[in-house]
Design an enzyme around this catalytic site. Structure first.
Site, short mmCIF file in Angstrom:
data_model
loop_
_atom_site.label_atom_id
_atom_site.label_comp_id
_atom_site.label_asym_id
_atom_site.label_seq_id
_atom_site.Cartn_x
_atom_site.Cartn_y
_atom_site.Cartn_z
N HIS A 340 0.64 -0.98 0.31
CA HIS A 340 0.39 -0.15 -0.15
C HIS A 340 1.28 1.50 -0.17
CE1 HIS A 340 -3.84 1.96 0.28
NE2 HIS A 340 -2.55 3.33 0.94
N ALA A 341 0.74 2.20 -0.99
CA ALA A 341 1.54 3.54 -0.81
C ALA A 341 1.18 4.04 -0.53
CB ALA A 341 0.97 3.52 -2.13
N HIS A 370 -0.16 11.80 -5.79
CA HIS A 370 -0.14 11.75 -4.29
C HIS A 370 0.74 11.09 -3.30
CE1 HIS A 370 -3.42 10.88 -1.64
NE2 HIS A 370 -2.53 10.26 -0.86
N GLU A 371 1.72 10.52 -3.61
CA GLU A 371 2.56 10.79 -2.64
C GLU A 371 3.87 11.68 -2.57
OE1 GLU A 371 1.96 8.08 -0.64
OE2 GLU A 371 0.45 7.48 -1.47
N HIS A 374 2.74 14.37 -0.77
CA HIS A 374 2.17 14.48 1.08
C HIS A 374 4.09 14.61 1.18
CE1 HIS A 374 -1.19 12.67 2.39
NE2 HIS A 374 -0.76 11.76 1.64
N GLU A 398 -3.46 15.03 2.33
CA GLU A 398 -4.49 13.61 1.35
C GLU A 398 -5.21 14.57 -0.20
OE1 GLU A 398 -3.72 10.84 2.06
OE2 GLU A 398 -2.99 10.61 4.42
N HIS A 498 -6.16 0.60 5.60
CA HIS A 498 -6.50 1.89 6.57
C HIS A 498 -7.87 0.99 8.14
CE1 HIS A 498 -5.78 3.40 2.46
NE2 HIS A 498 -5.38 4.38 3.63
N TYR A 508 -9.71 11.50 3.92
CA TYR A 508 -9.39 11.11 2.26
C TYR A 508 -11.06 12.10 1.30
CZ TYR A 508 -5.67 7.97 2.93
OH TYR A 508 -4.80 7.85 3.74
#
Ligand code: X8Z
Ligand code: ZN
Length: 599
Positions: A340-341, A370-371, A374, A398, A498, A508
């Site tokens: 999971h990323a 997305h990552e 962060h 997010e 999660h 999210y």
């Protein structure tokens, strides 16, 4: 037994090169000194925990979990000690800045425990075991063939054989019933921990992260869901009709919920992978990004470079060499990792990483952005004091990379050579439908995961009704149902990362709302004037500067201030989404004119 655990903890800390911090914080009766000393102590422990967690997620073994649990024990005990110590300032006149930090101290543990070493140790051991079980899951079929992530996820995305889809869907979920007992216990301990910290329960503690009363936040989330409901219902109606045409009404009834295994995704959260089954006949999206990614021969690392280039085009500095040396981009052949990323801030202001099992798909391309969102946020707010590092609220963190990936338009892809030329914009329904299948489809899902968890933590849902409650919520909010009866002998929520990892999920949902607000503001900053969904703010230094101003604030100000600095408004609002999808919504209504919608 207890001594052994303590020795393991100390050994882990010493192995990570950290000297136990002096017990300074609790000595001061000055709230400003107290909170600064507390931050310094926690900063060291959080860094040690980041290294331990990195190892545990990249090498899932008995020992790596022990080390991660030991680090978690130390952090948990220290935060509880400090949060309790902070109580002496209750009712005192402290500066707003210190008051904010004291409030964050109580929220510093995503999964709290009561002030009892045995419970802290039990929580740490069980929560690490749960993530390990998730990450190392394999499903072996009758022929002895074993599959894991990402292969199973790929089958869910590409197969159109309902029997195969059902087998893989069920196979993935065989991981979860054995987790149930530990999960119930972890929730029980965390709930007791949240109560000791003064919250009503764990759910209420998680809802306290949004600069408002937890109940007011729940009402706010419900209001936002209501704003997008008509669009979602139109989408669900159209997708159900098209899947029913394709699979037949025996498999997808024309009324009622859509079976969860047929939506192109292991959790039916993004429906992008059924695009070909539901797309309009007259309008194509003009290109197949997946095919282009493969044809361009882009390796995982190149896909990440492409993502980084978007951020640098806005004026952000490139990521440091250590990012490229220490990140994990592809699934190793010889060991278990949590696929999971995730994006990592190792805490020293230099060391940022991602961990992903990248495949050349459009979904993964989006997740890379997305990552990186962060990572760029983590780096932008690195000069804030430790308790102010982080998103203005969890949804902000997010939303950044997602807002960037809304800019992955045909024009942008043509500009960077991933498609040959920009298709004209005379008929963009296919394009908008793809975006809706990805972003709008996931909205009720991102809302309901915590509705389910809040039910458990408040006691409304007893452990023996967890699975039934899960499916009731999925049907109520998503109009998605189980492919077969799934009673309480199953534990289907446990097969979503999660849940065993105890990561709150409303973030999210909030991010889906915010990302369109951010995107619209960044398009404005870039001086864009055409139809919103065709806007890419790639290479706009003005957009980059506006974004950076907000990111640098971290969590130092209440989120309405951060939102205002970028968008000019202090309210979360779904009008940006509804405006973006207005032409699609009209088209869906036409398609659905003779259909009976709802479920
Ligand atoms: O978990 C994630 C990210 C890491 S923060 C990959 N997301 C949610 C999910 O996959 O369930 C991003 C979208 C929703
Ligand atoms: Zn994320």
């Amino acid at each position: 037994m207890k001594i052994r655990v303590v020795l393991v903890s100390l050994a882990a800390v010493l192995a990570l090169g950290l000297t136990p911090a002096p017990q300074e914080a609790n000595r001061s009766d000055d709230p400003d000194i107290f909170v600064e000393a507390a931050e310094a102590e926690l900063d060291g422990l959080f860094r040690a925990q980041a290294n331990a967690d990195w190892i545990a997620a990249n090498f899932i073994t008995y020992d790596s979990q022990k080390i991660a649990a030991a680090a978690q024990e130390l952090v948990t005990a220290k935060v509880i000690e400090l949060a309790k110590g902070a109580a002496r300032f209750d009712g005192m006149d402290v500066s707003p800045r210190t008051a904010r930090k004291l409030a964050f101290l109580k929220l510093a543990l995503p999964v709290p425990a009561p002030d009892d070493p045995a419970l802290i140790a039990e929580l740490a051991a069980k929560s690490n075991a749960l993530t390990g079980t998730y990450g190392s899951h394999r499903y072996c079929n009758e022929d002895g063939e074993c599959l894991a992530e990402p292969e199973m996820v790929n089958i869910m995305a590409t197969s159109r054989d309902p029997d195969e889809l059902l087998e893989v869907w069920k196979g993935w979920r065989t991981m979860a019933p054995p987790m149930r007992e530990d999960y119930v216990r972890v929730m029980e301990i965390a709930n007791a921990g949240a109560k000791e910290l003064g919250f009503d329960d764990l759910g209420s503690m998680w809802r306290s992260n949004y600069d408002m009363d937890p109940d007011a936040f729940a009402a706010e989330a419900e209001r936002l869901l209501g704003q997008i409901q008509p669009l979602y219902e139109a989408l669900q109606c159209h997708v159900r009709a098209k899947l029913s045409e394709f699979y037949g009404s025996q498999i997808v009834p024309e009324q009622g919920p859509i079976p969860a295994h047929l939506l192109g995704n292991m959790w039916a959260q993004s429906w992008l992978n059924v695009s070909d089954l539901v797309a309009p006949e007259t309008s194509a999206d003009g290109f197949d990004l997946g095919a282009n990614l493969r044809a361009a021969g882009l390796e995982a690392r190149d896909m990440v470079r492409t993502g980084e280039a978007f951020f640098t085009s806005l004026g952000f500095d490139p990521l440091p060499d250590t990012f490229w040396e220490r990140s994990l981009f592809t699934k190793p052949r010889d060991r278990d990792v949590v696929c999971h990323a995730s994006a990592w801030d190792m805490g020293d202001g230099e060391d940022y990483r991602i961990k992903m099992c990248i495949e050349p798909t459009p979904e993964m391309f989006e997740t890379i952005h997305h990552e990186l969102g962060h990572n760029f946020y983590q780096r932008a707010d690195r000069d804030q004091p430790p308790l102010f590092r982080g998103g203005a609220n969890p949804g902000f963190h997010e939303a950044i990379g997602d807002a960037i990936s809304l800019s992955i338009t045909p024009g942008y892809l043509a500009q960077i050579g991933l498609i040959e030329s920009e298709p004209d914009d005379s008929d963009d329904i296919g394009l908008l439908l793809d975006m809706a299948l990805d972003r709008v489809a996931a909205m009720p899902w991102t809302y309901l995961v915590d509705q389910w968890r809040w039910g458990i933590s408040s006691g409304k849902t007893p452990p023996e009704a967890m699975n039934v409650s899960w499916w009731e919520l999925r049907e109520k909010y998503q109009g998605v149902g189980p492919p077969e009866v799934r009673g309480d002998e199953f534990f289907d929520p446990g097969a979503k990362y999660h849940v065993p990892a105890m990561v709150s999920y409303t973030r999210y949902f909030i991010a889906r709302i915010l990302q369109f607000q951010f995107y619209r503001a960044l398009c404005d900053a870039a001086g864009y004037a055409g139809p919103l969904h065709r806007c890419s703010f790639f290479s706009s230094k003005e957009a980059g500067a506006r974004l950076n101003t907000m990111l640098e604030m971290g969590a130092s100000q209440p989120w309405p201030d951060a939102l205002e600095s970028l968008t000019g408004t202090r309210e979360m609002d779904a009008s940006a989404i509804n405006d973006y999808f207005a032409p699609l919504h009209a088209w869906l209504n036409e398609q659905n004119a003779s259909r009976q919608c709802g479920w």
